[in-house]
Design an enzyme around this catalytic site. Sequence first.
Site, PDB file in Angstrom:
ATOM      1  N   SER A 146       0.839  -1.199   0.000  1.00  0.00           N
ATOM      2  CA  SER A 146       0.000   0.000   0.000  1.00  0.00           C
ATOM      3  C   SER A 146       0.878   1.254   0.000  1.00  0.00           C
ATOM      4  O   SER A 146       1.629   1.502   0.949  1.00  0.00           O
ATOM      5  CB  SER A 146      -0.916   0.007   1.223  1.00  0.00           C
ATOM      6  OG  SER A 146      -1.510   1.278   1.385  1.00  0.00           O
ATOM      7  N   ILE A 147       0.771   2.035  -1.055  1.00  0.00           N
ATOM      8  CA  ILE A 147       1.556   3.266  -1.188  1.00  0.00           C
ATOM      9  C   ILE A 147       1.164   4.270  -0.111  1.00  0.00           C
ATOM     10  O   ILE A 147       2.014   4.914   0.507  1.00  0.00           O
ATOM     11  CB  ILE A 147       1.344   3.872  -2.597  1.00  0.00           C
ATOM     12  CG1 ILE A 147       1.899   2.918  -3.664  1.00  0.00           C
ATOM     13  CG2 ILE A 147       2.009   5.241  -2.720  1.00  0.00           C
ATOM     14  CD1 ILE A 147       1.432   3.220  -5.068  1.00  0.00           C
ATOM     15  N   LYS A 173      -5.276  -8.650   6.938  1.00  0.00           N
ATOM     16  CA  LYS A 173      -3.953  -8.366   7.498  1.00  0.00           C
ATOM     17  C   LYS A 173      -3.969  -8.135   9.005  1.00  0.00           C
ATOM     18  O   LYS A 173      -3.031  -7.567   9.559  1.00  0.00           O
ATOM     19  CB  LYS A 173      -3.347  -7.159   6.782  1.00  0.00           C
ATOM     20  CG  LYS A 173      -3.125  -7.417   5.292  1.00  0.00           C
ATOM     21  CD  LYS A 173      -2.616  -6.176   4.593  1.00  0.00           C
ATOM     22  CE  LYS A 173      -2.440  -6.424   3.098  1.00  0.00           C
ATOM     23  NZ  LYS A 173      -2.034  -5.197   2.392  1.00  0.00           N
ATOM     24  N   HIS A 201      -6.226  -6.324  10.840  1.00  0.00           N
ATOM     25  CA  HIS A 201      -6.933  -5.137  11.336  1.00  0.00           C
ATOM     26  C   HIS A 201      -8.274  -5.017  10.612  1.00  0.00           C
ATOM     27  O   HIS A 201      -8.504  -5.646   9.584  1.00  0.00           O
ATOM     28  CB  HIS A 201      -6.096  -3.867  11.125  1.00  0.00           C
ATOM     29  CG  HIS A 201      -5.770  -3.585   9.693  1.00  0.00           C
ATOM     30  ND1 HIS A 201      -4.563  -3.920   9.117  1.00  0.00           N
ATOM     31  CD2 HIS A 201      -6.499  -3.013   8.707  1.00  0.00           C
ATOM     32  CE1 HIS A 201      -4.561  -3.568   7.844  1.00  0.00           C
ATOM     33  NE2 HIS A 201      -5.726  -3.023   7.573  1.00  0.00           N
ATOM     34  N   ARG A 226     -11.319  -2.659   8.765  1.00  0.00           N
ATOM     35  CA  ARG A 226     -11.556  -1.417   8.023  1.00  0.00           C
ATOM     36  C   ARG A 226     -13.039  -1.094   8.088  1.00  0.00           C
ATOM     37  O   ARG A 226     -13.877  -1.994   7.960  1.00  0.00           O
ATOM     38  CB  ARG A 226     -11.115  -1.556   6.557  1.00  0.00           C
ATOM     39  CG  ARG A 226      -9.613  -1.555   6.397  1.00  0.00           C
ATOM     40  CD  ARG A 226      -9.209  -1.671   4.943  1.00  0.00           C
ATOM     41  NE  ARG A 226      -7.778  -1.515   4.798  1.00  0.00           N
ATOM     42  CZ  ARG A 226      -7.164  -0.357   4.572  1.00  0.00           C
ATOM     43  NH1 ARG A 226      -7.872   0.751   4.473  1.00  0.00           N
ATOM     44  NH2 ARG A 226      -5.854  -0.295   4.446  1.00  0.00           N
TER      45      ARG A 226
END
Length: 317
Positions: free
Chosen positions: A107-108, A223, A225, A227
Amino acid sequence: MAELACFCYPHLENDSYKFIPFNNLAIKAMLTAKVDKKDMDKFYDSIIYGIAPPPQFKKRYNTNDNSRGMNFETIMFTKVAMLICEALNSLKVTQANVSNVLSRVVSIRHLENLVIRKENPQDILFHSKDLLLKSTLIAIGQSKEIETTITAEGGEIVFQNAAFTMWKLTYLEHQLMPILDQNFIEYKVTLNEDKPISDVHVKELVAELRWQYNKFAVITHGKGHYRIVKYSSVANHADRVYATFKSNVKTGVNNDFNLLDQRIIWQNWYAFTSSMKQGNTLDVCKRLLFQKMKPEKNPFKGLSTDRKMDEVSQVGV
């Protein structure tokens, strides 16, 4: 999202690799180059400015013809690339696994947020190189640990109890890949520690989400967590999660997709990710997002779904 090979290249030293960040002039040269199809997956030598990414990743960069890529001609690109290199250079990467490491999709925006945390004197990452390294290794998929509160990408804390921290994410002022939509609103919930959680603390989180964020779906990207996203964006998240999952399977990346606590996750999302893990097609999995599910028994006593309209949050309206 982008592969690590979009930020740096490997240089063999003795029996392992050292990673070197790209400069933006080398990338610019690669973007203008005519390259034979058989060489599209090879690192490009710009002759003047050094090594550039493989041309197959051209679409990862913002150009006149492609506004959806990252803004590589920014200081932030260099900072993120250097952060990645520092993390990779702390590992022993050999010829046997260098290809898998560089093909990892990351993720950028997460990485830019780590740079922002690193530069904030009030943040613990400003004061601890070890924690910064740990956070970066997690972000680039080179650690078996999950992203917890202390190693999280950060944001504005809007809720916290003994077990969870909820962050409001904003990418409006990002340099690499800003989200300029003023209506964008999204949250992330991290575990304060990776350990068993008391039902009391789960109930506190569920109550907060149900009454304050009832316009949102609770999902996971696998991952470790949670969202919290608008229902209107769920299908888009599903496409991204499925594509990343399949890419990791194809490249042999260890991909232990964490479904998380079923009592917290939106029922339809849990069905979608379970179906994905079973190997079903995207169409089959996505149908589950729009199916009416049989209501589950409320796992928490005293937490009713009946609520008067004036008690329901307007967040996200």
